[in-house]
Design a protein around this motif. Structure first.
Motif, PDB file in Angstrom:
ATOM      1  N   ALA A  84      96.308  38.347  53.735  1.00  0.00           N
ATOM      2  CA  ALA A  84      96.081  37.033  54.341  1.00  0.00           C
ATOM      3  C   ALA A  84      95.777  37.165  55.827  1.00  0.00           C
ATOM      4  O   ALA A  84      94.874  36.495  56.347  1.00  0.00           O
ATOM      5  CB  ALA A  84      97.289  36.132  54.128  1.00  0.00           C
ATOM      6  N   SER A  85      96.503  38.023  56.520  1.00  0.00           N
ATOM      7  CA  SER A  85      96.260  38.183  57.957  1.00  0.00           C
ATOM      8  C   SER A  85      94.885  38.801  58.224  1.00  0.00           C
ATOM      9  O   SER A  85      94.202  38.416  59.176  1.00  0.00           O
ATOM     10  CB  SER A  85      97.355  39.032  58.603  1.00  0.00           C
ATOM     11  OG  SER A  85      97.306  40.353  58.120  1.00  0.00           O
ATOM     12  N   ARG A  86      94.479  39.725  57.377  1.00  0.00           N
ATOM     13  CA  ARG A  86      93.150  40.329  57.525  1.00  0.00           C
ATOM     14  C   ARG A  86      92.059  39.258  57.378  1.00  0.00           C
ATOM     15  O   ARG A  86      91.114  39.201  58.163  1.00  0.00           O
ATOM     16  CB  ARG A  86      92.965  41.431  56.489  1.00  0.00           C
ATOM     17  CG  ARG A  86      91.698  42.226  56.659  1.00  0.00           C
ATOM     18  CD  ARG A  86      91.632  43.379  55.695  1.00  0.00           C
ATOM     19  NE  ARG A  86      92.838  43.430  54.881  1.00  0.00           N
ATOM     20  CZ  ARG A  86      92.856  43.704  53.583  1.00  0.00           C
ATOM     21  NH1 ARG A  86      91.773  43.983  52.955  1.00  0.00           N
ATOM     22  NH2 ARG A  86      93.975  43.713  52.902  1.00  0.00           N
ATOM     23  N   SER A  87      92.220  38.416  56.398  1.00  0.00           N
ATOM     24  CA  SER A  87      91.249  37.345  56.167  1.00  0.00           C
ATOM     25  C   SER A  87      91.247  36.342  57.311  1.00  0.00           C
ATOM     26  O   SER A  87      90.193  35.897  57.765  1.00  0.00           O
ATOM     27  CB  SER A  87      91.571  36.651  54.855  1.00  0.00           C
ATOM     28  OG  SER A  87      90.737  35.560  54.665  1.00  0.00           O
ATOM     29  N   ILE A  88      92.423  35.991  57.772  1.00  0.00           N
ATOM     30  CA  ILE A  88      92.529  35.013  58.863  1.00  0.00           C
ATOM     31  C   ILE A  88      91.891  35.558  60.133  1.00  0.00           C
ATOM     32  O   ILE A  88      91.103  34.873  60.786  1.00  0.00           O
ATOM     33  CB  ILE A  88      94.003  34.629  59.099  1.00  0.00           C
ATOM     34  CG1 ILE A  88      94.483  33.729  57.954  1.00  0.00           C
ATOM     35  CG2 ILE A  88      94.193  33.949  60.441  1.00  0.00           C
ATOM     36  CD1 ILE A  88      95.977  33.483  57.947  1.00  0.00           C
ATOM     37  N   MET A  89      92.206  36.779  60.493  1.00  0.00           N
ATOM     38  CA  MET A  89      91.669  37.344  61.736  1.00  0.00           C
ATOM     39  C   MET A  89      90.158  37.566  61.634  1.00  0.00           C
ATOM     40  O   MET A  89      89.455  37.460  62.630  1.00  0.00           O
ATOM     41  CB  MET A  89      92.384  38.654  62.081  1.00  0.00           C
ATOM     42  CG  MET A  89      93.858  38.465  62.420  1.00  0.00           C
ATOM     43  SD  MET A  89      94.174  37.186  63.660  1.00  0.00           S
ATOM     44  CE  MET A  89      93.649  38.012  65.134  1.00  0.00           C
ATOM     45  N   ALA A  90      89.660  37.838  60.452  1.00  0.00           N
ATOM     46  CA  ALA A  90      88.216  38.043  60.284  1.00  0.00           C
ATOM     47  C   ALA A  90      87.438  36.745  60.432  1.00  0.00           C
ATOM     48  O   ALA A  90      86.261  36.768  60.776  1.00  0.00           O
ATOM     49  CB  ALA A  90      87.933  38.661  58.922  1.00  0.00           C
ATOM     50  N   ASN A  91      88.083  35.604  60.194  1.00  0.00           N
ATOM     51  CA  ASN A  91      87.379  34.329  60.205  1.00  0.00           C
ATOM     52  C   ASN A  91      87.711  33.446  61.405  1.00  0.00           C
ATOM     53  O   ASN A  91      87.340  32.274  61.407  1.00  0.00           O
ATOM     54  CB  ASN A  91      87.674  33.564  58.906  1.00  0.00           C
ATOM     55  CG  ASN A  91      87.044  34.232  57.719  1.00  0.00           C
ATOM     56  OD1 ASN A  91      85.847  34.469  57.703  1.00  0.00           O
ATOM     57  ND2 ASN A  91      87.841  34.572  56.730  1.00  0.00           N
ATOM     58  N   LEU A  92      88.408  33.971  62.394  1.00  0.00           N
ATOM     59  CA  LEU A  92      88.732  33.171  63.577  1.00  0.00           C
ATOM     60  C   LEU A  92      87.567  33.150  64.565  1.00  0.00           C
ATOM     61  O   LEU A  92      86.869  34.144  64.744  1.00  0.00           O
ATOM     62  CB  LEU A  92      89.959  33.734  64.293  1.00  0.00           C
ATOM     63  CG  LEU A  92      91.324  33.397  63.726  1.00  0.00           C
ATOM     64  CD1 LEU A  92      92.401  34.062  64.561  1.00  0.00           C
ATOM     65  CD2 LEU A  92      91.551  31.912  63.652  1.00  0.00           C
ATOM     66  N   SER A  93      87.405  32.019  65.208  1.00  0.00           N
ATOM     67  CA  SER A  93      86.425  31.921  66.289  1.00  0.00           C
ATOM     68  C   SER A  93      87.083  32.403  67.582  1.00  0.00           C
ATOM     69  O   SER A  93      88.277  32.717  67.614  1.00  0.00           O
ATOM     70  CB  SER A  93      85.973  30.469  66.443  1.00  0.00           C
ATOM     71  OG  SER A  93      87.048  29.671  66.902  1.00  0.00           O
ATOM     72  N   GLN A  94      86.326  32.429  68.662  1.00  0.00           N
ATOM     73  CA  GLN A  94      86.885  32.832  69.952  1.00  0.00           C
ATOM     74  C   GLN A  94      87.998  31.883  70.378  1.00  0.00           C
ATOM     75  O   GLN A  94      89.032  32.309  70.887  1.00  0.00           O
ATOM     76  CB  GLN A  94      85.799  32.864  71.019  1.00  0.00           C
ATOM     77  CG  GLN A  94      84.851  34.016  70.889  1.00  0.00           C
ATOM     78  CD  GLN A  94      83.782  33.988  71.975  1.00  0.00           C
ATOM     79  OE1 GLN A  94      83.464  32.938  72.513  1.00  0.00           O
ATOM     80  NE2 GLN A  94      83.248  35.146  72.279  1.00  0.00           N
ATOM     81  N   HIS A  95      87.765  30.606  70.182  1.00  0.00           N
ATOM     82  CA  HIS A  95      88.787  29.629  70.540  1.00  0.00           C
ATOM     83  C   HIS A  95      90.047  29.821  69.686  1.00  0.00           C
ATOM     84  O   HIS A  95      91.165  29.712  70.186  1.00  0.00           O
ATOM     85  CB  HIS A  95      88.242  28.208  70.367  1.00  0.00           C
ATOM     86  CG  HIS A  95      89.233  27.148  70.690  1.00  0.00           C
ATOM     87  ND1 HIS A  95      89.685  26.936  71.973  1.00  0.00           N
ATOM     88  CD2 HIS A  95      89.876  26.254  69.896  1.00  0.00           C
ATOM     89  CE1 HIS A  95      90.568  25.949  71.961  1.00  0.00           C
ATOM     90  NE2 HIS A  95      90.692  25.517  70.710  1.00  0.00           N
TER      91      HIS A  95
END
Length: 182
Positions: free
Chosen positions: A161-172
């Motif tokens: 889940a953390s891998r997916s979340i960090m891969a899809n975060l924008s700069q903000h």
């Protein structure tokens, strides 16, 4: 194949029957099959979302995700939840109380409930991308807590889940998340 062809149908009853078959196919314990079914499910659900019998499918999939007996059931339920949310629209997360149910499973549930909830977070983030970013701030403390869980299955699900979340975060999103992580 049936899901891909069903996009071109105009009869809502036939589309609903195909959606039911696709939902049953989510029980197949193969991630490639489950991912493919979820990819085909979202546009079909979007085309018949006015039908009142579609929204209860989300509740059934959420229950399967959180309370499924096998790994494949929980993973298939998570793929189904993400496809239904994408098809019905992001507002369904609030209308059907999806995020609070997942949060409750992470805090009060068994290790299998926590694993299913983390699978759902991963799939929602993968499917919704930036639309799911506001919910990342809410689930981040739960995710960090799951990294120290006693069950190895929960820790692996938290890693995914953390891998997916960090891969899809924008700069903000990174600017908002980084202080909480540190």
């Amino acid at each position: 194949l049936v899901g891909a062809v069903a996009r071109f149908l105009r009869d809502p009853e036939k589309i609903l029957a195909i959606v039911k078959k696709l939902l049953n196919a989510l029980a197949i314990p193969s991630e490639s099959v489950q991912r493919s079914v979820a990819d085909r499910l979202a546009p079909l659900v979007a085309s018949i979302k006015a039908n009142p019998s579609v929204a209860p499918f989300l509740d059934r999939l959420l229950d399967c995700c959180l309370n499924g007996e096998t790994y494949g059931d929980r993973r298939g339920g998570a793929f189904g939840v993400s496809a239904m949310v994408k098809g019905l629209g992001i507002g369904v997360l609030k209308q059907r109380q999806v995020i609070p149910a997942l949060e409750a499973a992470c805090t009060q549930g068994t290790p299998l409930n926590r694993q299913g909830a983390l699978f759902a977070f991963e799939c929602l983030c993968d499917r919704l991308k930036l639309l799911f970013e506001p919910y990342v701030i809410v689930i981040l403390p739960l995710l960090l807590k799951c990294f120290s869980d006693g069950s190895e299955h929960v820790r692996k699900a938290a890693h995914g889940a953390s891998r997916s979340i960090m891969a899809n975060l924008s700069q903000h999103g990174v600017k908002l998340v980084l202080p909480k992580i540190l």
